[in-house]
Design a protein around this motif. Structure first.
Motif, mmCIF file in Angstrom:
data_model
loop_
_atom_site.group_PDB
_atom_site.id
_atom_site.type_symbol
_atom_site.label_atom_id
_atom_site.label_comp_id
_atom_site.label_asym_id
_atom_site.label_seq_id
_atom_site.Cartn_x
_atom_site.Cartn_y
_atom_site.Cartn_z
ATOM 1 N N UNK A 100 51.627 41.251 17.179
ATOM 2 C CA UNK A 100 50.954 42.250 18.002
ATOM 3 C C UNK A 100 51.406 42.131 19.449
ATOM 4 N N UNK A 101 51.450 43.232 20.171
ATOM 5 C CA UNK A 101 51.817 43.152 21.594
ATOM 6 C C UNK A 101 50.763 42.389 22.367
ATOM 7 N N UNK A 102 51.129 41.791 23.494
ATOM 8 C CA UNK A 102 50.158 41.023 24.284
ATOM 9 C C UNK A 102 49.038 41.920 24.795
ATOM 10 N N UNK A 103 47.827 41.354 24.853
ATOM 11 C CA UNK A 103 46.667 42.077 25.348
ATOM 12 C C UNK A 103 46.622 41.973 26.859
ATOM 13 N N UNK A 104 46.601 43.100 27.530
ATOM 14 C CA UNK A 104 46.513 43.109 28.987
ATOM 15 C C UNK A 104 45.274 43.888 29.407
ATOM 16 N N UNK A 105 44.485 43.313 30.275
ATOM 17 C CA UNK A 105 43.247 43.936 30.741
ATOM 18 C C UNK A 105 43.229 43.942 32.260
ATOM 19 N N UNK A 106 42.845 45.082 32.845
ATOM 20 C CA UNK A 106 42.630 45.068 34.285
ATOM 21 C C UNK A 106 41.236 44.521 34.548
ATOM 22 N N UNK A 107 40.884 44.357 35.817
ATOM 23 C CA UNK A 107 39.618 43.720 36.176
ATOM 24 C C UNK A 107 38.415 44.486 35.641
ATOM 25 N N UNK A 119 38.294 46.588 32.991
ATOM 26 C CA UNK A 119 38.208 46.488 31.533
ATOM 27 C C UNK A 119 37.690 45.122 31.103
ATOM 28 N N UNK A 120 38.196 44.066 31.748
ATOM 29 C CA UNK A 120 37.745 42.721 31.411
ATOM 30 C C UNK A 120 36.263 42.546 31.711
ATOM 31 N N UNK A 121 35.826 43.092 32.839
ATOM 32 C CA UNK A 121 34.410 42.983 33.198
ATOM 33 C C UNK A 121 33.532 43.728 32.210
ATOM 34 N N UNK A 122 33.979 44.924 31.782
ATOM 35 C CA UNK A 122 33.188 45.721 30.836
ATOM 36 C C UNK A 122 33.076 45.019 29.489
ATOM 37 N N UNK A 123 34.187 44.460 29.000
ATOM 38 C CA UNK A 123 34.147 43.766 27.721
ATOM 39 C C UNK A 123 33.350 42.476 27.816
ATOM 40 N N UNK A 124 33.463 41.781 28.937
ATOM 41 C CA UNK A 124 32.669 40.575 29.132
ATOM 42 C C UNK A 124 31.187 40.888 29.178
ATOM 43 N N UNK A 168 38.468 34.517 23.914
ATOM 44 C CA UNK A 168 39.750 35.198 23.732
ATOM 45 C C UNK A 168 40.022 36.151 24.894
ATOM 46 N N UNK A 169 38.971 36.766 25.418
ATOM 47 C CA UNK A 169 39.138 37.649 26.570
ATOM 48 C C UNK A 169 39.600 36.871 27.790
ATOM 49 N N UNK A 170 39.072 35.680 27.950
ATOM 50 C CA UNK A 170 39.505 34.852 29.086
ATOM 51 C C UNK A 170 40.987 34.520 28.958
ATOM 52 N N UNK A 171 41.405 34.217 27.729
ATOM 53 C CA UNK A 171 42.820 33.913 27.519
ATOM 54 C C UNK A 171 43.695 35.134 27.760
#
Length: 317
Positions: free
Chosen positions: A83-90, A92-97, A118-121
């Motif tokens: 799978x391609x690497x997961x990239x999150x902007x700030x 998106x990461x905040x919303x998922x967290x 996994x999100x932190x990674x």
């Protein structure tokens, strides 16, 4: 049998992913115990072809390669199945967290915690902690109903269910056979949207009115499952969030502030009463009953009749 097949598929996938050269059917049969136990070559061939098709349906890219001797081999290249690497902007990461914090019940807490790691990674900022309760507002979705977990699993697995359901206007519950579509939370209450087999139509059920145990039933769905947007619109409509008309009510002065907040217009009548025009959608009758003698429905007539029926049901106990 389901566990044995899952183990066989996993072993086949590991063999195909772990090899640097194509493996023939003979080599795969010698490497996987379940294939060694096949009674005959025909039985093995049928089992292998089904397993190969199942893995491809699950998304594994399996290549078929013929060597110089004309022997056919199989392999799953890692670069084709990565799978391609997961990239999150700030944001998106905040919303998922933050979404990981919403689930407070024990069953989902572990999964949410693992997902957060996994999100932190994947790029979730280390200094953002959605579990840290320092904010003035803390998101929380309560799940107190025992029916939530079995219905959530039934929605996920597309399994019909049977449960006893007590309508707001009924003194006793009745059995409902339902093909569950989705669960939605509105105004702090959970609702199930699905296909009611007995009535042959889509229905929405409030989980707090489900009594007893939710029982699963075998078999496939008989009705087509709508897309997510349609399900949410159905839940919103049956939960009273969508209003297509207006109702006229009398409200005692100094009471019913939630009704006043939704009012289109308010007119003072004197003698301690006001006249309000409010949006009218499904479920308004149940909401008006909660205000007891402080509310009198003027129009439409069907809403007035529904409120009277509910009050009579409450009076009968």
């Amino acid at each position: 049998m389901a566990i044995a097949k899952a183990e066989r598929l996993m072993n086949l996938a590991l063999c195909l992913l772990g090899t640097r050269r194509p493996l023939s059917k003979r080599e795969l049969r010698e490497s996987i115990e379940a294939y060694l136990e096949a009674g005959s070559d025909d039985s093995f061939n049928r089992m292998f072809e089904r397993d190969k098709d199942d893995l491809r349906e699950l998304g594994l890219v399996i290549e078929t390669v013929e060597n110089l001797d004309g022997e056919v081999g199989y392999l799953a290249r890692r670069d084709s199945n990565r799978l391609p690497p997961v990239t999150l902007d700030a944001e998106e990461a905040a919303a998922l967290g933050l979404a990981a914090k919403v689930w407070q019940q024990a069953r989902l807490a572990g999964a949410a915690s693992g997902a957060l790691q996994k999100l932190r990674a994947a790029g979730l900022p280390e200094d953002f902690d959605p579990y840290e309760a320092h904010g003035a507002l803390e998101p929380h979705i309560p799940v107190h109903e025992a029916a939530f977990e079995p219905l959530m699993l039934a929605c996920r697995d597309r399994r019909p269910v049977v449960f006893d359901y007590r309508k707001a206007t009924a003194a006793r519950p009745e059995t409902r056979q339902v093909e569950p579509w989705a669960l939605e939370c509105w105004r702090g209450h959970w609702y199930l949207a699905g296909w009611d087999r007995d009535r042959g139509a889509e229905r929405v059920f409030r989980l707090s009115r489900i009594t007893g145990r939710v029982r699963s039933r075998a078999g496939r769905y008989t009705a087509e499952v709508p897309d997510v947007v349609t399900v949410r619109e159905t839940v919103a409509s049956w939960a009273g969030e969508i209003a297509d008309r207006s109702a006229l009510i009398r409200l005692r002065t100094g009471s019913g502030y939630p009704l006043r907040a939704k009012a289109v217009s308010v007119r003072e009548l004197g003698d301690g009463w006001d006249e309000l025009e409010i949006p009218y959608g499904h479920g308004l009758d149940a909401w008006l009953v909660e205000f007891g003698p402080d509310v009198v429905v003027l129009e439409p007539a069907e809403l007035r009749a529904d409120v009277v029926d509910r009050l009579r049901a409450v009076a009968k106990g």
